[in-house]
Structure formats: structure tokens, C-alpha cells
Design an enzyme around this catalytic site. Structure first.
Site, PDB file in Angstrom:
ATOM      1  CG  ASP A 669      53.652 -48.387 -63.684  1.00  0.00           C
ATOM      2  OD1 ASP A 669      52.572 -48.492 -64.287  1.00  0.00           O
ATOM      3  OD2 ASP A 669      53.855 -48.778 -62.514  1.00  0.00           O
ATOM      4  CE  LYS A 673      51.543 -47.508 -60.243  1.00  0.00           C
ATOM      5  NZ  LYS A 673      52.585 -48.341 -59.640  1.00  0.00           N
TER       6      LYS A 673
END
Ligand code: ADP
Ligand code: ASP
Ligand code: MG
Length: 805
Positions: A669, A673
Site C-alpha cells: 500500500d 502511494k
């Protein structure tokens, strides 16, 4: 008073007609159309008969039945009813013989067809004359006279005018069939063209110097657009003759175009009223309107347009080309409803109806044959399958910016204008578009010109999980405030969950959308796409609150259709670079927005800030960031001597982590980003370019979650040792993503007390931007970086930024 087909189409409406006419104190001439649908049926039956199809008989029987039934139901007095039924029978018997003749001879001349179609009004007017108390009846063929010109039957105005004046005297109420007329030389039955009853009424009103011409129909008056196409169209209170004429000529079917002229010359007002709602004041059309500020009164359109382009280099400056074009077309009875010529004069485009196109092409090619042969001009070019739209209003001439608004609105909606024209009188701007874009054009223009008291933003919300439902709740509670304070109307026109979807142009009631969703049909992504694109709605935003790759795959199509996209979903922005780039490009060329601020740091203004820095000429050199609330929470727990396995468990129980915490712990994750931030900072980065050190050894990512939980405590001691050591050194762990001049990595780092990330509490996020301008002391953005509430608020802020207010 003219009553149209639907006004005499049912028992209910014809009784309403009776009440309306009988309430009238003064002298009235009542003009009626055929019972609704009968004119079409008469023609259809004739075509069947001439084709030898015996089914014409049952069609005929059905029409006969309908008239008898109507007469029997509405006329209560037995004597009058019998007399009426006899009259109807006589007419219907004539009609039956004509049909039989057509069937036997298999010939249907225009003359016979005109005779057949006249029965509609002849029958209906007999019924109405019997129904209305004290009413007389006159045959309009006695005074509405036509002559034959260019193969068409055209009104002989002078003769008609005289005959009408002579035909009517002091009778209080006279019923007259509309539409039908008679050839002044041959006495054959003719008519004034489809929809012609309005014209009959206008001719009589003008000749008799009536005080008013009333057109009674099935809508509350003349409306801002065709109500069958535009559901939000509303009644126009007042129109000038010129405006009404422009709108009618451009397809507003509510009044037959030639109707306006006779009463306009006599300055007799027209009132358009609703037989089904007589209390409604309807529309008044008259010469002069006071206190009228609206620049645009209505929009109308004609589909089935062909654009013929007459072009050639020799046309420049040559006098007489236009004269030849228009004379030729006029000589062949072809009407031109739009002309567009640029000042370079090397081409003239002419809008004609599709049915006239072939003939127009032929006669123009013939007219310019010599020039074409010499190469001085090109053969005519025809572009078919188009539609012409007009916006109309006399006050346009005092208002700059109307054309700007018109074309701006079309442009933003991805509608390309093929030709346009504005006369110097400035009461009408007309333009031609592909007919497939007609409905969309009408919708966007209507929204922008007539509903513009508010800025409207139409939202499709996809995903009703925690973020989506939070967002819907925020919209629900903010809506009134936004309307009052910001003149912004947020209209949620679609909501989709992974299994169901609801769509409503007029806006979904947010108080019970869950229930509506439950009761709706099963849905899928394919349908979602079809519905969203099919709705063709102006100023719309697709809001993706899912994590689905399938939904993200729709963005390209949506943007291409001028629908902005706001995504909480990271899939697209962090997926293949080319896809990301293409989406941004498409948004740019289409003049719409692709926003995904919440992809990183939830509601924190990180992506927007990077964008602003770059827009103002700064260059982002380095990004260091703590981008996972979950991992930061776990790091902080470790610093407080909580065993690792418990820290992970706690993160899950508090709802910070994904149900399977390995998704967070893998660092994927965070990796996605930093990819997004790097791209937004101007670097070409793919996911596989990021060097990655997960929180845990690789084997923990194999097997199922249960196994993972079971094995997790085996890591506790190692973490405990490491953290104790760090504590002694005055340091702590942070999971940091870094981008340095385009090189990226994510890893667990040890930071000391001086480091800005040391103090990062709980599940907060922080981003440190080193740029050319913020070099010595980097810019830091820090705060809550997770949670449905702040994410939904970030999505909301993105939506607001699209509303541009
Ligand atoms: P009638 O049979 O009464 O003559 P028409 O069907 O000829 O009625 O005309 C009325 C219809 O015109 C309305 O029902 C409406 O659907 C259509 N229409 C198209 N444009 C407009 C408009 N701008 N305002 C009102 N009605 C319109
Ligand atoms: N009945 C005719 C038609 O349908 C005329 C009219 O209704 O105005 O065209
Ligand atoms: Mg009509």
C-alpha cells in the site's frame, strides 16, 4: 379556441373541452382536430388498402367503433345522440367506400389520400358540435381555400380572408373542423399540412379580428424545450411573436409554424393552455413583453437535417453565387432553414430536411454544372444524419456572452459543432450537430441556460462501503447549505454497490438510498458504464469509492465522454504509468478533471500541494513520507513496549488495518502511494521500480490468515530486542517511503529525536517535501492519514474543486 387531438381524444378530455367552451361568455369559434391518433390511423389504413392487405378492414372497423363509442358515451340526450350517430354513420359509410375503392383499384392518389384524411376532423367536429350546448357547425372547406403551387397546396390568404368574414355572423358558438381545406379551382378536398388545425384557427381568428386565439393542448403551455425530451422543461409565461415563431420553425411541435403569422399581423395574442389543467395560466404570445430580462426563452430542434456544402475557390468575391443557390432551391420548393457562410466566402453550407436532400443536391449540381466541370467549384457535398438546434430569445441582442456560454457548454460536454449561424437580429443562434448528440445537446443546454440559478453538479457514486456511505451522508447534510451559500446543487444521479445500482436523472433521495438499492435490479460494471454514459448528463462527476480494478478500468471511457472522475480508488493512479498518463492527458484535452487526492494521506492536501508547487515552477527533489497509518500505529505501539503480535492485533481490532493485516505489512500500500506521489512530482516511476523491504520476512506472506496469526508471536522477541536497543539510543522505528530524484524505496527506518517523523503520533501520516524552493527546510504536511470520515471529506473536497466555486 382550438382543441388538439388529445383534447378530443378521450371521454374525460372532451368533457373538459365542453366545460371550457361553455364557460366562455363571448362569441367563440371552436376549431377541433381529429380524435388523437386518428389522422395517423386513417393514413395507415389507406396504405394497407392500397397494398391489398385486407387487415385494412379491421383497422377501419376499429376507427368506426372508437367514434361510435365516444359519441355514445358523451352525448346523454337520446335524440341528439341518435341524430349524431346517423351523421357519423353517413360519413363513415362514405369513408368505407373510398377505402374499398382504394383496395380494389390498388391506387392511392394524393387527392384520394387527402379526401381520406379529412374524415378525421369531419367526424370529430360533428361530435363536438353536438356536445357543446347551443353550438352550430360549419364546414371549413367552404371558406379555407388553397391553390396549387410548386406541387403543394398553399393557402390563398386573400380569398380565404374574405370568405371567412362572410361565413361567420353573430352565432355565439360555432364548431369547425381544423386542418381541412378545399382547392379553390377544382373543389377537391385538401389540407393545411400535418398539425394544420392550429393554422385553421389562426386564419379564422385573424379574419374575424378575434380578441384572442387559444390553443388548447395537452401540456401547460409553451415550454422551454420539448418536455418529452427534457424532463425539467417548464412553461414559459410570455413569449413574443418573434420568439414563438423562431421556436416553432425550429421544431417546437406545440404550435404549427404558419400559425403565428396571421394573428401576429393583427396583433391578436395567442394563449397556449392545457385542456387537462385549465386553471394553469399557460403561455401568452404577444407583440411586446414588459419587464422581460431572460436572454434565452427556449430551445428547439429539428432532427433529420442534411447539410449541403457549396464550395469552390472561385466563389470568393463572386457576386451572385448565393443568389443562384437560393433561387434554384426556391424554384424547386425546397425550404432552407439554416445558412452558414464564413467571411472567406469560399463555402456556403445550407441546412435542408433529409427528405429534400437528394433533390437539393441534384438541382444544385445541375445549376453549377459548368463551374464544376471547369474545376472552379466542387461537386455539392452532403452530410446527412444531423440535427439542427436553435436557442431563441429576443433579449439576446442586449446580452453579451450568450454565444460564449452556448459553445462553452457544448465544448465542455464533448459536443462538436458542425456548422452554426446567428442572424444579425440576434434572436436565434442555430447550430448543427451529429443527430446522435441531439438529446445530450438539448439536455446540457437546457441545464445550463434554464436551470442556471444553481450550478448543478451531477454525481455518480460508486461504492457504498465505509468511504462511500460516509460521503453520501456528508453530501446529504451539506446539500442545503451549499445551495443557499454557494448556489451549488449536488445532484446524486447514480449510486452503485458491487451488486446493485440505481439511477435517476432528477436526483436520488439520499434519506433512503440503501433501501432503494436493495430493491433495485442486480447490476455489474458493464451496466454501470452503459447507464452512466447513456445518461448523457451535463457537468457530471464519477466518484469511485471502491478498490476495484474493474471500476478503475472505466475511467478512460468516462473522461472521453467528458465525465470528471474523482477516485478514492488507487488502482489507476498507481497502475501502469502509461494508463495513468493517458488518463491525465484525456482529462486535460477534454476539459474535465481526474482527481485522486485521497489516494495518499486520505484527507491531507498532499497531491494538490505537489501540483501547486510544480505549477508555480518549483521542482520536487525528494519526498520522504510515512504513508501508512496502520504501520505507524504499530511502530508507536512497539515503542511503548507492546509485543509485536499484540500491536498488529490491536491495529486490526481498532479498524486501522485491512482485515488481512499482511496487506499493510507487505508495504504494498505504501509502495503504491509513493509511486503516485513520485508521478505527481513529475517522475516516471512504475511499481516494480520501487525497492521494497517488507515489515516481515517473506515466509509470513504465505499461507492463510489463521496460520499467519498463529506464527506471528514468533517475531515478538526479535522486535522487543530491537526496540529496547533503539529506545536506549533515543530512536524509534518508522516505515518510510522515499523518492530521491526519481529513485524510490520503502523500508523500515530508525529515526532519532531530531527527525520530524520521530514525534508522529498514533496512526498519523507525514510527508516531507524537499524542493528547489524548500531545500534547506523541507515542507511538512502532517495529520490524520486514514479513516473513512477524513477520506470521504477529501473526496468531497475534490468534488467541490470540480464545481469550481
Ligand atoms: P395537439 O394535438 O394538441 O395539437 P401536439 O402534439 O401537436 O398537440 O403538440 C403538443 C405537444 O408538443 C406536447 O405534448 C409536447 O410533447 C410537444 N412539444 C414539443 N416542443 C414543445 C415545447 N417547446 N413546449 C410544449 N410542448 C412541446
Ligand atoms: N389531425 C391533423 C394531424 O394530426 C391536424 C391537427 O391535429 O392539427 O396532423
Ligand atoms: Mg398540434
Amino acid at each position: 379556441m382550438k382543441f388538439g387531438g388529445t383534447s378530443v381524444g378521450s371521454t374525460e378530455s372532451i368533457l373538459s373541452l365542453k366545460r371550457i367552451v361553455e364557460a366562455e361568455k363571448g362569441q367563440v369559434v371552436v376549431v377541433v382536430s381529429a380524435l388523437g391518433g386518428i389522422t395517423d390511423q386513417l393514413l395507415r389504413t389507406a396504405r394497407m388498402a392500397v397494398a391489398g392487405d385486407t387487415a385494412y378492414q379491421s383497422e377501419f372497423a376499429q376507427m368506426k367503433q372508437r367514434h361510435y363509442k365516444m359519441a355514445s358515451e358523451v352525448i346523454k340526450d337520446v335524440q341528439s345522440r341518435d341524430r349524431l350517430l346517423d351523421e357519423l354513420e353517413e360519413l363513415l359509410e362514405e369513408l368505407r367506400s373510398i377505402y374499398q375503392g382504394v383496395y380494389l383499384i390498388r391506387d392511392l392518389s394524393p387527392k384520394t389520400e387527402a379526401a381520406i384524411v379529412s374524415y378525421g376532423e369531419r367526424l370529430s367536429s360533428r361530435i363536438v358540435a353536438t356536445l357543446i350546448k347551443g353550438a352550430g357547425w360549419k364546414d371549413s372547406r367552404q371558406f379555407i381555400k388553397t391553390e396549387h403551387k410548386h406541387g403543394k397546396h398553399i393557402l390563398d390568404s386573400d380569398l380565404t380572408h374574405r370568405l371567412v368574414k362572410a361565413a361567420f355572423s353573430e352565432e355565439p358558438r360555432v364548431v369547425v373542423p381544423g386542418f381541412i381545406s378545399q382547392d379553390k379551382d377544382t373543389d377537391e378536398t385538401t389540407n393545411l399540412g400535418r398539425g394544420g388545425s392550429d393554422y385553421t384557427a389562426s386564419i379564422i381568428a385573424a379574419a374575424l379580428d378575434a380578441t384572442v386565439l387559444e390553443i388548447w393542448t395537452d401540456v401547460d403551455g409553451f415550454m422551454t424545450a420539448d418536455p418529452r425530451v427534457i424532463h425539467t422543461a417548464y412553461t414559459i409565461q410570455e413569449l413574443s411573436y418573434i420568439e414563438a415563431m423562431e421556436l416553432c420553425h425550429f421544431g417546437a411541435k406545440v404550435i404549427y409554424p404558419p400559425t403565428i403569422y396571421p394573428v401576429c399581423v393583427k396583433n391578436i395574442p395567442i394563449r397556449v393552455k392545457n385542456t387537462f389543467n385549465p386553471e394553469n395560466p399557460g403561455t401568452v404570445i404577444r407583440d411586446h413583453i414588459e419587464n422581460d430580462r431572460k436572454p434565452i426563452k427556449g430551445i428547439s430542434s429539428i432532427s433529420g437535417t442534411t447539410l449541403i456544402t457549396v464550395a469552390g475557390l472561385s466563389m470568393v468575391g463572386v457576386i451572385g453565387v448565393n443568389r443562384r443557390i437560393f433561387t434554384t432551391l426556391a424554384e424547386h420548393g425546397i425550404s432552407v432553414f439554416m445558412v452558414s457562410q464564413a467571411s472567406s466566402e469560399n463555402s456556403t453550407s445550407i441546412g435542408v430536411r433529409d427528405e429534400d436532400a437528394d433533390q437539393a443536391m441534384a438541382v444544385l449540381n445541375q445549376q453549377f454544372q459548368k463551374e464544376i466541370e471547369m474545376g472552379a467549384m466542387f461537386p455539392m457535398q452532403a452530410e446527412r444524419g444531423l440535427a439542427t438546434i436553435a436557442i431563441v430569445g429576443e433579449n439576446m441582442k442586449h446580452t453579451p456572452g450568450i454565444a460564449g456560454k452556448l459553445f462553452g457548454t457544448l465544448g465542455r460536454s464533448g459536443i462538436s459543432v458542425i456548422a452554426c449561424a446567428q442572424g444579425a437580429s440576434e434572436t436565434n443562434i442555430s447550430f448543427v450537430v451529429d443527430s446522435q448528440l441531439l438529446r445530450k445537446s438539448l439536455n446540457v443546454l437546457h441545464d445550463s441556460f434554464f436551470l442556471s440559478e444553481y450550478n448543478v453538479l451531477n454525481l455518480f457514486i460508486c461504492g457504498v462501503g465505509t468511504v462511500g456511505s460516509n460521503l453520501l451522508e456528508q453530501i446529504r447534510t451539506q446539500r442545503l447549505e451549499l445551495m443557499e451559500k454557494r448556489r451549488l446543487k449536488l445532484n446524486v444521479v447514480g449510486i452503485a454497490s458491487s451488486r446493485r445500482a440505481i439511477f435517476t436523472r432528477d436526483g436520488i433521495d439520499l434519506d433512503n438510498y440503501r433501501q432503494q438499492l436493495e430493491e433495485s435490479l442486480p447490476s455489474n460494471t458493464e451496466r454501470l458504464k452503459r447507464e452512466v454514459l447513456g445518461m448523457n448528463i451535463f457537468n457530471s462527476v464519477f466518484v469511485d469509492c471502491t478498490a476495484s480494478g474493474e471500476v478503475a478500468a472505466l475511467y478512460q471511457d468516462l473522461l472521453e465522454h467528458n465525465i470528471s472522475v474523482v477516485a478514492a480508488n488507487k488502482t489507476a493512479a498507481s497502475g501502469p504509468y502509461d494508463v495513468y498518463k493517458q488518463l491525465k492527458e484525456t482529462a486535460l484535452t477534454r476539459g474535465v478533471k481526474y482527481r485522486f487526492e485521497t489516494n495518499v494521506g486520505a484527507g491531507l492536501p498532499i497531491i494538490g500541494t505537489i501540483g501547486d508547487l510544480r505549477a508555480s515552477g518549483d521542482k520536487v527533489l525528494r519526498i520522504q513520507a510515512v504513508l501508512s497509518g496502520t504501520l505507524n500505529f504499530i511502530c508507536n505501539e512497539l515503542a511503548h513496549d507492546v509485543p509485536f503480535s499484540e500491536a498488529v492485533r490491536k491495529a486490526k481490532d481498532l479498524g486501522y488495518s485491512e482485515p488481512d493485516p499482511r496487506i499493510d505489512l507487505s508495504g504494498l500500500d505504501v509502495l503504491r502511494k509513493i509511486v503516485i506521489l513520485s508521478r505527481e512530482a513529475g517522475y516516471h516511476v512504475e511499481q516494480q521500480d520501487v525497492e521494497q523491504a517488507p515489515f516481515l520476512p517473506g515466509e509470513f506472506f504465505q499461507g492463510d490468515v489463521e496460520e499467519f496469526w498463529r506464527r506471528l508471536p514468533s517475531l515478538d522477541t526479535a522486535f522487543q530486542h530491537r526496540c529496547a536497543k533503539l529506545k536506549a539510543e533515543g530512536k524509534c522505528l518508522r516505515y518510510v517511503a522515499t523518492m530521491d530524484h526519481g529513485k524510490t524505496n520503502v523500508q523500515l527506518e530508525e529515526v532519532d529525536k531530531q527527525h520530524p517523523f520521530f514525534q508522529l503520533e498514533g496512526s498519523n501520516n507525514a510527508v516531507m517535501l524537499t524542493t528547489e524552493r524548500y531545500r534547506e527546510f523541507p515542507m511538512i504536511i502532517q495529520g490524520y492519514g486514514a479513516g473513512a470520515g477524513v477520506t470521504a471529506a477529501g473526496v468531497f473536497a475534490n468534488i467541490m474543486s470540480i464545481a469550481n466555486i
